[in-house]
Design an enzyme around this catalytic site. Structure first.
Site, PDB file in Angstrom:
ATOM      1  N   ASP A  64       0.714  -1.242  -0.010  1.00 47.53           N
ATOM      2  CA  ASP A  64       0.014  -0.106  -0.050  1.00 47.53           C
ATOM      3  C   ASP A  64       0.758   1.177   0.157  1.00 47.53           C
ATOM      4  OD1 ASP A  64      -2.606  -1.349   0.050  1.00 47.53           O
ATOM      5  OD2 ASP A  64      -2.860  -1.085   2.026  1.00 47.53           O
ATOM      6  N   TYR A 282      -7.309   4.505  -3.999  1.00 46.39           N
ATOM      7  CA  TYR A 282      -7.024   4.296  -2.662  1.00 46.39           C
ATOM      8  C   TYR A 282      -7.909   4.639  -1.338  1.00 46.39           C
ATOM      9  CZ  TYR A 282      -3.908   2.499   1.184  1.00 46.39           C
ATOM     10  OH  TYR A 282      -3.273   1.953   2.251  1.00 46.39           O
TER      11      TYR A 282
END
Length: 543
Positions: A64, A282
């Protein structure tokens, strides 16, 4: 699928190493040096990853794009002994072919500043949790916990509960008068405002009676009819906290459910005819920034589907503050052309509803403001004044895709012929008694909003924090409202008494603003870049 047969994609399923659960996990005397061990159950995953690494020529770490993701990459590099391999870090904010391919063209080293930031947070969390929790075990019962964010969140809820309990209602009155307009079928309902000197609050029955007695013998006259326009700006695109708040308000989702569904939309959903597609960017972000590429695509889509009049300027991001990381864009659809109607058949009901909310909000943020025609009427009865105001939509703008709750309230009808010559006769006068209301109990949505405003926690912590204090039975949830339990009160009182510096949200998290008047000597129109450089250079402060 994006990268072809030369690439093997494997998942670590999150963190692979952490501080040991059975001990503090870092050396206080030796610069807080952390001690990491493999997380239970991750041994097989690491073994499989080691096999893949042996076969590979290059390794890309694509965890991430945030501090936590950077730390996971660093732990993987260490656990998989990637030092002698050609290993690079890549990041992308959306799971689309362009974003993934572009990230491979821009590999970089692991950013140790981000890793250290995550380690510092982890050590702080562990220090507060492991040093304070045993005090609660001794004083109350085993199994309780304290935390850097959860204890402050509990304090905020307890403080609100105290405010509600201490609240003393105050009486006030309103007066509505229904007036018939000569020549019109529909009557007019005007609200008492005050007198010729300004607004008047009616505090009790005796004040009300005195006003009613004076009005009794008065004629009603239209004193002023003001016509104007007002614009309503489109909302900013979602960031984590606003997504959680709106999903709670409109879809009745808990913060945890919202994040779980958003994670699925981000990771990818099987869309008929397209395979697995990441539908949103995201989901953990505190920025409302949007890439130029996405803005251009949105303008094209809106122009083609709604008309050129609906295309807005660039997305307004002025609400960003210095506190945010701004590492990611706002939460938006990866492709606006993939409208909710197109993907509906491929999504479960809840996934579809959340995607529709995100899609609508982003589309609205790229559109023009809504324009209202407003009419405000002042009516006189002797020295007293009554007001009527009405507005109607002249141009719906962003509201064609995203209407706000407050816009759904009842519309007041006002005749176009109403002016200073209109004759009014009283049909009914209706005084109403009211009492001021205590502050509302927190809901998950309003708690997230408060935590964000106070700068407590980060986008990724809101949902787990609320889940933890609910799970510990410090608070209970009824009809969306959060109430403190007896156990929660006891724990909060101990924390306030023994560890005030941990749970004092005011001392820890309130920033004191410094308002600076900046002279516009250079005729710059006070542009933000000028203000920033002026403050930084002239007085050595940062905005």
């Amino acid at each position: 699928k994006f990268l072809g047969k030369n690439y093997e994609v494997a998942a670590s399923n999150g963190h692979v190493r952490d501080l040991p659960k059975s001990q503090l996990g870092f050396d206080v005397e030796n610069d807080f040096e952390p001690k990491y061990i493999t997380i239970r159950g991750k041994g097989d995953i690491l073994a499989n990853l080691r096999k893949e690494v042996k076969k590979a020529e290059k390794v890309y770490l694509a965890t991430d794009p945030d501090r936590e993701g950077e730390a996971i990459s660093w732990h993987l590099a260490s656990a998989l002994k990637l030092g002698d391999k050609d290993a690079k870090r890549i990041t992308f904010n959306e799971i689309t072919k362009n974003a993934v391919k572009a990230s491979l063209k821009n590999p970089r080293e692991i950013d140790m500043n981000l890793v250290d930031a995550q380690q510092a947070r982890r050590v702080l969390d562990r220090m507060v949790g492991y040093k304070i929790s045993p005090v609660l075990w001794a004083k109350v019962k085993r199994g309780l916990s304290a935390g850097r964010v959860q204890s402050v969140a509990l304090r905020i809820i307890c403080d609100r509960e105290e405010e509600i309990n201490a609240f003393i209602p105050e009486e006030y009155w309103t007066i509505d008068v229904t007036l018939n307009v000569k020549g019109e079928k529909k009557p007019l309902v005007a609200k008492f405002y005050g007198d010729e000197n300004g607004k008047i609050q009616i505090h009790n029955q005796s004040e009300l009676d005195a006003i009613l007695k004076e009005i009794e013998s008065c004629e009603y006259k239209v004193l002023e009819v003001k016509k104007g326009e007002r614009t309503k700006k489109p909302p900013l695109p979602f960031r984590t906290s606003t997504l959680q708040q709106e999903a709670s308000k409109h879809l009745n989702f808990s913060t945890q459910k919202t994040m779980r569904l958003a994670q699925q939309l981000y990771e990818g959903v099987d869309i008929k005819g397209s395979g697995t597609v990441g539908l949103i960017t995201y989901l953990r972000t505190d920025s409302t920034r949007v890439s130029e590429e996405a803005e251009a695509a949105a303008s094209e889509y809106i122009s083609a589907n709604y008309g050129a009049d609906y295309v807005g300027g660039s997305v307004d991001t002025k609400k960003n503050t210095a506190k945010i990381q701004d590492a990611h864009e706002a939460i938006r659809p990866t492709d606006l052309n993939r409208s909710p109607a197109i993907v509906k058949d491929s999504l479960s009901r809840d996934l579809f509803r959340l995607y529709q909310l995100i899609w609508n909000r982003f589309a609205a943020s790229c559109m023009t403001p809504a324009v209202y025609e407003t009419t405000s009427v002042t009516i006189g009865a002797g020295k007293y004044r009554f007001h009527v105001s009405a507005s109607k939509v002249k141009f719906d703008g962003f509201m064609s895709v995203y209407s706000l709750d407050e816009e759904k309230s009842d519309r007041v009808f006002l005749s176009k012929s109403l002016d200073e010559t209109s004759e009014l006769t009283e049909e009914e006068i209706e005084p109403k008694q009211h009492f001021t209301q205590p502050p509302a109990h927190f809901t998950e949505a309003s708690l997230v909003k408060t935590l964000e405003e106070l700068g407590i926690g980060r986008p990724s912590t809101y949902a787990p924090t609320i889940t933890t204090i609910l799970g510990r039975r410090y608070i209970v949830k009824e009809n969306k409202n959060l109430y403190v339990s007896e156990l929660g009160e006891v724990v909060n009182n101990i924390m306030k008494e023994a560890f005030p510096e941990i749970v004092d949200e005011v001392k820890l998290h309130h920033k004191v603003p410094l308002i600076v008047e900046i002279p516009d000597r250079h005729g710059t129109g006070r542009k933000p870049d000028f203000i920033t450089s002026y403050v930084n250079e002239a007085i050595g402060l940062k905005l």
